[in-house]
Design a protein around this motif. Structure first.
Motif, mmCIF file in Angstrom:
data_model
loop_
_atom_site.group_PDB
_atom_site.id
_atom_site.type_symbol
_atom_site.label_atom_id
_atom_site.label_comp_id
_atom_site.label_asym_id
_atom_site.label_seq_id
_atom_site.Cartn_x
_atom_site.Cartn_y
_atom_site.Cartn_z
ATOM 1 N N GLY A 172 58.208 2.689 10.848
ATOM 2 C CA GLY A 172 59.553 2.903 10.889
ATOM 3 C C GLY A 172 59.932 4.025 11.873
ATOM 4 N N ALA A 173 61.060 3.957 12.897
ATOM 5 C CA ALA A 173 61.302 5.122 13.658
ATOM 6 C C ALA A 173 61.290 6.385 13.031
ATOM 7 N N ALA A 174 60.518 7.220 13.388
ATOM 8 C CA ALA A 174 60.567 8.722 12.944
ATOM 9 C C ALA A 174 60.214 8.888 11.584
ATOM 10 N N GLN A 175 59.675 7.863 10.906
ATOM 11 C CA GLN A 175 59.295 7.883 9.432
ATOM 12 C C GLN A 175 58.187 9.189 9.344
ATOM 13 N N ALA A 176 57.132 8.840 10.040
ATOM 14 C CA ALA A 176 55.965 9.551 9.790
ATOM 15 C C ALA A 176 56.055 10.894 10.255
ATOM 16 N N ALA A 177 57.253 11.167 11.317
ATOM 17 C CA ALA A 177 57.404 12.569 11.811
ATOM 18 C C ALA A 177 58.075 13.447 10.628
ATOM 19 N N ALA A 178 59.048 12.558 10.014
ATOM 20 C CA ALA A 178 59.985 13.153 8.949
ATOM 21 C C ALA A 178 59.109 13.769 7.823
ATOM 22 N N LEU A 179 58.093 12.708 7.422
ATOM 23 C CA LEU A 179 56.934 13.362 6.366
ATOM 24 C C LEU A 179 56.237 14.346 6.919
ATOM 25 N N ARG A 180 55.944 14.450 8.261
ATOM 26 C CA ARG A 180 55.217 15.673 8.725
ATOM 27 C C ARG A 180 56.050 16.865 8.538
ATOM 28 N N TRP A 181 57.192 16.876 9.020
ATOM 29 C CA TRP A 181 58.037 18.062 8.892
ATOM 30 C C TRP A 181 58.286 18.543 7.337
ATOM 31 N N LYS A 182 58.114 17.498 6.307
ATOM 32 C CA LYS A 182 58.515 17.816 4.982
ATOM 33 C C LYS A 182 57.455 18.456 4.398
ATOM 34 N N PHE A 183 56.253 18.004 4.741
ATOM 35 C CA PHE A 183 54.857 18.571 4.136
ATOM 36 C C PHE A 183 53.927 19.377 4.881
ATOM 37 N N ALA A 184 53.998 19.501 6.087
ATOM 38 C CA ALA A 184 53.160 20.365 6.901
ATOM 39 C C ALA A 184 53.345 22.064 6.438
ATOM 40 N N GLU A 185 52.362 22.648 6.705
ATOM 41 C CA GLU A 185 52.326 23.955 6.453
ATOM 42 C C GLU A 185 51.806 24.860 7.501
ATOM 43 N N THR A 186 52.485 25.872 7.832
ATOM 44 C CA THR A 186 51.837 26.674 9.076
ATOM 45 C C THR A 186 50.513 27.187 8.685
ATOM 46 N N ARG A 187 49.745 27.858 9.649
ATOM 47 C CA ARG A 187 48.434 28.439 9.484
ATOM 48 C C ARG A 187 48.661 29.487 8.374
ATOM 49 N N GLU A 188 50.001 29.930 8.175
ATOM 50 C CA GLU A 188 49.807 31.200 7.045
ATOM 51 C C GLU A 188 50.100 30.569 5.990
ATOM 52 N N GLY A 189 50.066 29.302 5.609
ATOM 53 C CA GLY A 189 50.410 28.596 4.442
ATOM 54 C C GLY A 189 51.905 28.308 3.741
ATOM 55 N N THR A 190 52.629 28.435 4.723
ATOM 56 C CA THR A 190 53.954 28.517 4.116
ATOM 57 C C THR A 190 54.668 26.874 4.748
ATOM 58 N N PRO A 191 55.351 26.479 3.958
ATOM 59 C CA PRO A 191 56.089 25.027 4.259
ATOM 60 C C PRO A 191 56.877 25.302 5.512
ATOM 61 N N LEU A 192 56.534 24.396 6.644
ATOM 62 C CA LEU A 192 57.273 24.606 7.707
ATOM 63 C C LEU A 192 58.853 24.040 7.723
ATOM 64 N N VAL A 193 59.136 23.013 6.858
ATOM 65 C CA VAL A 193 60.275 22.861 6.599
ATOM 66 C C VAL A 193 61.263 24.003 6.346
ATOM 67 N N ASP A 194 60.591 25.102 5.591
ATOM 68 C CA ASP A 194 61.435 26.408 5.351
ATOM 69 C C ASP A 194 62.055 27.120 6.510
ATOM 70 N N GLN A 195 61.171 26.858 7.669
ATOM 71 C CA GLN A 195 61.939 27.312 8.862
ATOM 72 C C GLN A 195 63.121 26.690 9.370
ATOM 73 N N LEU A 196 62.975 25.415 9.044
ATOM 74 C CA LEU A 196 64.102 24.726 9.310
ATOM 75 C C LEU A 196 65.434 24.814 8.598
ATOM 76 N N ARG A 197 65.295 25.082 7.350
ATOM 77 C CA ARG A 197 66.244 25.595 6.436
ATOM 78 C C ARG A 197 66.840 26.948 6.694
ATOM 79 N N SER A 198 65.866 27.909 7.107
ATOM 80 C CA SER A 198 66.372 29.537 7.488
ATOM 81 C C SER A 198 67.178 29.198 8.798
ATOM 82 N N PHE A 199 66.438 28.423 9.611
ATOM 83 C CA PHE A 199 67.230 28.194 10.863
ATOM 84 C C PHE A 199 68.961 27.726 10.758
ATOM 85 N N PHE A 200 68.898 26.782 9.804
ATOM 86 C CA PHE A 200 70.256 26.270 9.570
ATOM 87 C C PHE A 200 71.064 27.309 9.040
#
Length: 269
Positions: free
Chosen positions: A66-94
């Motif tokens: 489905g359109a953007a489904q895999a990307a949404a999962l990637r954003w939700k569960f990916a971690e940066t090299r430092e081991g922090t959830p990437l989605v936290d950056q999105l939350r902080s930005f907003f």
């Protein structure tokens, strides 16, 4: 005035990043940086270093699952090299007051991330999706849009009728239940609707509504008005000669006016 620092995310099937960055610069942004999703993971860039975020159009992961489904999962569960959830950056930005624009595939990503429509202020909770067009085919045409004057959306303030191109196969909005769909209208979270060119009013008539989206919904905002997702492509109408009726004298408002409004909003803060 605040400096407008634009971040345009690309990679994994995005194909409108250059047009989106160009449109941001054309609209007056001080900078527009194109960054691969993998650069965010590697820590070479941080979302919080910007105040305007654009998710451009394209075909993330080939629309598999489905359109953007895999990307949404990637954003939700990916971690940066430092081991922090990437989605936290999105939350902080907003939470810091940043603006987010999702165009076509970017809109599909925003709804599947749960950033839109955030009915009741519930962010990162999926409430709607974008499904296959009623025509059961890819639609590529120009459409008329009506902006909702009661919407809190920063991007559509002061606008009425717009024209933009669409090009998508999954653009019909579907809600998880009737109550959610009703709330979109009652809370004025519908920012843009497909309009009949003869009347300028929202329509369900094909092809003016190219996908059968209920209430002619073409774009959604969140309760703060700082997020806009839309299926049409504003970045693809950045010059009068882009319009198919240019040689016949048509001079509608450029689609990039949405981005200009965002830039003005950030600069005014």
């Amino acid at each position: 005035m605040a400096e407008v620092r634009t971040l345009v995310i690309t990679g994994n099937g995005t194909n409108c990043e250059k047009e989106s960055a160009y449109a941001a610069e054309l609209a007056g942004a001080d900078s527009a940086t194109i960054v691969y999703f993998s650069d965010l993971i590697a820590g070479r860039c941080r979302v919080e270093d910007y105040n305007f975020l654009i998710f451009p159009g394209g075909f993330l992961d080939g629309d598999d699952l489905g359109a953007a489904q895999a990307a949404a999962l990637r954003w939700k569960f990916a971690e940066t090299r430092e081991g922090t959830p990437l989605v936290d950056q999105l939350r902080s930005f907003f939470n810091a007051g940043g603006l987010i624009l999702g165009i076509c595939n970017g809109f599909q990503l925003l709804v599947k991330l749960g950033l839109l429509p955030a009915v009741g202020g519930k962010y990162f909770e999926r409430q709607v999706s974008l499904s296959h067009n009623d025509s059961a085919k890819f639609e590529d045409r120009w459409v008329h849009l009506k902006a909702n004057p009661k919407s809190p959306c920063v991007f559509t303030k002061g606008l009425d009728i717009l024209e933009m191109p669409i090009r998508h196969g999954e653009g019909k909005l579907t809600a998880k239940d009737e109550a959610t769909l009703t709330a979109l209208m009652d809370d004025e979270l519908v920012a843009l609707q497909y309009a009949h060119p003869a009347t300028g009013e929202p329509t369900q008539e094909y092809p003016f509504n190219p996908n059968g989206s209920p209430f002619g919904i073409a774009g959604l905002t969140d309760p703060t008005g700082r997020i806009l997702g839309l299926m049409p492509h504003p970045e693809a109408f950045n010059h009068p000669t882009n319009h198919p009726a240019w040689t016949r004298g048509a001079r509608p408002t450029l689609g990039t006016v949405l981005i200009e409004n965002a830039v003005k909003y950030i600069k005014s803060r």
